[in-house]
Design a protein around this motif. Structure first.
Motif, short mmCIF file in Angstrom:
data_model
loop_
_atom_site.label_atom_id
_atom_site.label_comp_id
_atom_site.label_asym_id
_atom_site.label_seq_id
_atom_site.Cartn_x
_atom_site.Cartn_y
_atom_site.Cartn_z
N ILE A 126 0.87 -1.19 0.00
CA ILE A 126 0.00 0.00 0.00
C ILE A 126 0.91 1.24 0.00
CG2 ILE A 126 -1.86 1.22 1.21
CD1 ILE A 126 -2.66 -1.39 2.52
N PRO A 132 1.63 5.69 -0.76
CA PRO A 132 1.07 7.05 -0.68
C PRO A 132 1.18 7.78 -2.02
CG PRO A 132 3.30 7.09 0.13
CD PRO A 132 3.06 5.68 -0.35
N TRP A 133 0.69 9.01 -2.03
CA TRP A 133 0.66 9.79 -3.28
C TRP A 133 1.91 10.63 -3.47
CZ3 TRP A 133 1.57 14.55 -1.54
CH2 TRP A 133 1.15 14.85 -0.24
N ASN A 134 2.77 10.77 -2.45
CA ASN A 134 3.83 11.79 -2.59
C ASN A 134 4.99 11.36 -3.49
OD1 ASN A 134 4.79 10.07 -0.59
ND2 ASN A 134 5.83 11.71 0.51
N LYS A 146 -1.79 -1.51 -3.93
CA LYS A 146 -2.92 -0.58 -3.80
C LYS A 146 -2.31 0.82 -3.72
CE LYS A 146 -5.16 1.77 -1.37
NZ LYS A 146 -5.23 3.22 -1.72
N PRO A 189 -10.47 1.88 0.91
CA PRO A 189 -9.27 1.10 1.19
C PRO A 189 -9.35 0.22 2.43
CG PRO A 189 -8.89 3.42 1.69
CD PRO A 189 -10.22 3.34 1.01
N THR A 202 -8.68 -3.67 1.68
CA THR A 202 -7.40 -4.24 2.10
C THR A 202 -7.59 -5.21 3.26
OG1 THR A 202 -6.88 -2.36 3.53
CG2 THR A 202 -6.04 -2.26 1.29
N THR A 221 3.47 2.14 3.14
CA THR A 221 4.09 3.46 3.30
C THR A 221 2.96 4.48 3.35
OG1 THR A 221 6.10 2.82 2.15
CG2 THR A 221 5.67 5.17 2.31
N GLY A 222 2.96 5.29 4.40
CA GLY A 222 1.91 6.29 4.53
C GLY A 222 1.97 6.90 5.92
N SER A 223 0.84 7.42 6.36
CA SER A 223 0.83 8.14 7.64
C SER A 223 0.86 7.16 8.82
CB SER A 223 -0.43 9.00 7.71
OG SER A 223 -1.57 8.18 7.64
N LEU A 260 -3.63 -0.39 10.19
CA LEU A 260 -3.28 -1.58 9.40
C LEU A 260 -2.52 -2.61 10.24
CD1 LEU A 260 -2.43 0.17 6.06
CD2 LEU A 260 -4.15 -1.62 6.37
N GLU A 262 6.53 2.01 6.74
CA GLU A 262 7.29 3.26 6.50
C GLU A 262 6.32 4.39 6.76
OE1 GLU A 262 10.42 3.52 5.91
OE2 GLU A 262 10.97 1.48 5.32
N GLY A 322 7.11 11.35 9.40
CA GLY A 322 8.38 11.88 9.92
C GLY A 322 8.18 13.27 10.52
N CYS A 351 8.33 12.56 3.41
CA CYS A 351 8.39 12.09 4.79
C CYS A 351 9.71 12.47 5.44
CB CYS A 351 8.20 10.59 4.85
SG CYS A 351 9.34 9.74 3.74
N PHE A 394 16.54 2.25 4.27
CA PHE A 394 15.66 3.40 4.52
C PHE A 394 14.60 2.97 5.53
CE2 PHE A 394 12.23 6.27 3.97
CZ PHE A 394 12.73 7.44 3.42
P1 NAD Z 1 -2.13 7.92 4.07
O1 NAD Z 1 -1.74 7.14 5.27
O2 NAD Z 1 -3.34 8.76 4.14
O3 NAD Z 1 -2.38 6.95 2.83
C1 NAD Z 1 -1.39 6.01 2.42
C2 NAD Z 1 -2.07 4.88 1.67
O4 NAD Z 1 -2.93 4.19 2.56
C3 NAD Z 1 -2.95 5.33 0.50
O5 NAD Z 1 -2.84 4.39 -0.53
C4 NAD Z 1 -4.34 5.30 1.11
O6 NAD Z 1 -5.36 5.11 0.15
C5 NAD Z 1 -4.23 4.08 2.01
N1 NAD Z 1 -5.20 4.05 3.11
C6 NAD Z 1 -5.79 5.07 3.75
N2 NAD Z 1 -6.60 4.61 4.72
C7 NAD Z 1 -6.52 3.25 4.69
C8 NAD Z 1 -7.11 2.19 5.45
N3 NAD Z 1 -7.95 2.43 6.44
N4 NAD Z 1 -6.78 0.94 5.14
C9 NAD Z 1 -5.91 0.67 4.14
N5 NAD Z 1 -5.31 1.62 3.39
C10 NAD Z 1 -5.61 2.90 3.67
O7 NAD Z 1 -0.85 8.75 3.65
P2 NAD Z 1 -0.69 9.77 2.45
O8 NAD Z 1 -1.39 11.03 2.81
O9 NAD Z 1 -1.02 9.10 1.15
O10 NAD Z 1 0.90 9.99 2.45
C11 NAD Z 1 1.53 10.88 3.29
C12 NAD Z 1 2.09 10.17 4.50
O11 NAD Z 1 2.98 9.14 4.08
C13 NAD Z 1 2.91 11.09 5.37
O12 NAD Z 1 2.65 10.83 6.72
C14 NAD Z 1 4.36 10.70 5.03
O13 NAD Z 1 5.29 11.00 6.03
C15 NAD Z 1 4.20 9.25 4.80
N6 NAD Z 1 5.32 8.74 3.99
C16 NAD Z 1 6.26 7.96 4.61
C17 NAD Z 1 7.33 7.50 3.88
C18 NAD Z 1 8.39 6.65 4.52
O14 NAD Z 1 9.15 6.06 3.78
N7 NAD Z 1 8.48 6.58 5.84
C19 NAD Z 1 7.43 7.82 2.53
C20 NAD Z 1 6.46 8.60 1.94
C21 NAD Z 1 5.39 9.05 2.69
#
Ligand code: NAD
Length: 495
Positions: free
Chosen positions: A164, A166-168, A191, A225, A229, A244-246, A253, A267, A270, A301, A464
């Motif tokens: 799974i 993120p968009w960044n 995803k 999602p 998922t 990778t995400g918030s 998850l 991941e 930050g 991040c 990383f």
């Molecule tokens: P997000 O957590 O909102 O979404 C990430 C992914 O999770 C997306 O694909 C989203 O559709 C999916 N998602 C959302 N809710 C879900 C759920 N309940 N169940 C399953 N999947 C779900 O994050 P974002 O806004 O897309 O990305 C920004 C965040 O990602 C920031 O916090 C950033 O620091 C982090 N990030 C971390 C790294 C790293 O390597 N540590 C790298 C890039 C981004």
């Protein structure tokens, strides 16, 4: 003399949006969603609709798991050399199509083309690196301390993986997972984020062309999602979740994966400190700060989220950073002159506005920017704040935008204390000419990655990842990235 005008529709470097939104990618084919519904993809520079991609259901997710399960045995038994050559071909095709991919990333994510080009090079490198690693997966052999038996440790692919992203970094966050998973011998279901799905689908076409067999990579987008998922994780054939995400979604998850005892790599968010000591090379620190803060317009991040500057160099640094930030070209990502593109959504702009207002209320001074524009597009101007107090919300939350908050410190101990005063621990930046101090401070900062006299830390050849609430596990690096997708099998034998 007449000069021929390029026909963009016949230029292979121009993204084919229709092809990138033609369906879910399951079992090596493009299929519609069983819901018949779609998700709109918005251009953040103009707020116009770029495309619509299928909105997958739980039934579509089940089809993706079936497809991965059918591909699993033959992929794990494919010779490492063959897997390596397919990964190498993915790298080559990405480099051949780099300009097309960069344009597509700029269109759907908004980031400046120069950042998008950097992302494509970084993303492709995960295929080259893992093509090289795929043929170097080794095991262990030893004699038991008792002498009664031999210990053989074999590393085997973990099984079907749910990825799974993120968009960044729409390309790099996907390839940082797909390449090591494939190298290890695992099929995957990706995803991607709904905001930036087109890059993920365009890359799927490249994998297919490179010879990745049907079912080894599946890609599905969904506006739902959580349930989709959760259904994938509930299938006992799925053995790995790499997210990778918030941090908030990561926690949800982890709880979902715990129900099925699934291996997790996380991941997460930050809150990187950027520390400049009095003895730092001022110009180098300013160059580094611009990269650490402004790569992807702050939507990273690893972005410098808190800038701590020692008293003796503080004013010169603040003045230099303000000059550089105020001079940046703000505009549509696809405009070649743009240095700072739009944010991903209106909501993201509003969050940045809230954090800046909060800091101002608590006494921060605005050195440049800080005012929202009324033009269309999700823009926030490059902003520098000074005297940001430790209790400001932005000292504890990810800004994820082009805002550089500067705070003053006096001593090394104070800098370390400030740096560690966060629940996060992903990246940190330290600038000093005193190498002993640099290494001492690096060892005391609670972060998975330290950039010492550098503004950029990411490298496919280095592990990383973060500590504390920034995550679990590592991506990239020698062995680390692939190890996340393998399990040790111990065989005891005597002869
Ligand atoms: P997000 O957590 O909102 O979404 C990430 C992914 O999770 C997306 O694909 C989203 O559709 C999916 N998602 C959302 N809710 C879900 C759920 N309940 N169940 C399953 N999947 C779900 O994050 P974002 O806004 O897309 O990305 C920004 C965040 O990602 C920031 O916090 C950033 O620091 C982090 N990030 C971390 C790294 C790293 O390597 N540590 C790298 C890039 C981004």
């Amino acid at each position: 003399m007449t000069v021929a005008q390029p026909d963009l529709h016949h230029d292979r470097q121009f993204p084919d949006i229709q092809a990138a939104s033609r369906g879910l990618y399951i079992d090596g084919g493009w299929v519609s969603s069983q819901s018949g519904k779609t998700i709109e993809v918005i251009d953040p520079s103009t707020e116009a609709i770029l495309a619509a991609v299928p909105d997958a259901t739980i039934e579509d997710a089940a089809a993706a798991v079936e497809s991965a399960a059918r591909a699993a045995v033959s992929w794990r038994e494919t010779a490492p050399r063959k897997r390596s050559e397919i990964l190498r071909r993915c790298f080559e095709l990405m480099i051949e199509r780099a300009e097309m991919l960069a344009t597509l990333i700029s269109m759907e994510n908004g980031k400046a083309l120069r950042d998008a080009r950097g992302e494509v090079a970084y993303a492709a490198e995960f295929f080259r690196w893992n093509a090289e690693e795929a043929v170097r997966i080794t095991g262990e052999y030893g004699v038991a301390p008792s002498g009664s038996n031999r210990i053989i440790v074999d590393y085997q692919p973990i099984g079907i993986c749910l990825l799974i992203t993120p968009w960044n970094f729409p390309a790099a966050m996907a390839t940082r997972k797909i390449a090591p998973a494939l190298a290890a011998g695992c099929p995957v279901i990706l995803k991607p984020a709904s905001e930036t799905p087109l890059t993920a689908y365009a890359l799927a076409s490249i994998y297919e062309e490179a010879g990745v067999p049907p079912g080894v990579v599946n890609v599905l987008t969904t506006s739902n999602p959580g349930p989709v998922t959760a259904a994938i994780l509930a299938d006992p054939r799925v053995r790995k979740l790499s997210f990778t995400g918030s941090t908030g979604v990561g926690r949800t998850l982890l709880a979902e994966a715990a129900k099925h005892v699934i291996s997790c790599s996380m991941e997460l968010g930050g809150n990187a400190p950027f520390i400049v000591f009095d003895d730092a090379d001022l110009e180098a620190a300013l160059d580094g700060a611009m990269i650490a803060k402004m790569r992807n317009a702050g939507e990273a991040c690893t972005a410098a989220n808190r800038i701590y500057v020692q008293s003796g160099i503080h004013d010169a640094f603040a003045e230099g950073l303000t000059r550089r930030m105020a001079a940046l070209n703000v505009g549509a990502g696809t405009d070649a002159l743009t240095e700072c593109g739009p944010m991903i959504t209106r909501k993201a702009v509003e969050k940045i506005g809230r954090l800046v207002d909060d800091a101002k209320t608590r006494g921060a001074k605005v050195l440049c920017g800080g005012e929202l524009s009324k033009d269309p597009g999700f823009f926030y101007p490059p902003t520098v704040l000074s005297d940001v107090p430790a209790d400001a919300d932005m000292a504890h939350e990810e800004i994820f935008g082009p805002v550089a908050p500067i705070s003053r410190f006096q001593s090394e101990e104070e800098a370390i204390e400030l740096a560690n005063n966060t629940e996060y621990g992903l990246a940190a930046y330290v600038y000093t000419r005193d190498l002993a101090r640099g290494l001492r401070v690096s060892s005391k900062i609670e972060a998975g990655m330290i950039a010492l006299n550098r503004g950029l830390v990411s490298d496919p050849a280095a592990p990383f990842g973060g500590v504390k609430q920034s995550g679990l596990g590592r991506e990239g690096g020698q062995h680390h990235g692939i190890a996340e997708f393998m399990e040790a099998k111990y065989i005891a034998t005597s002869f």
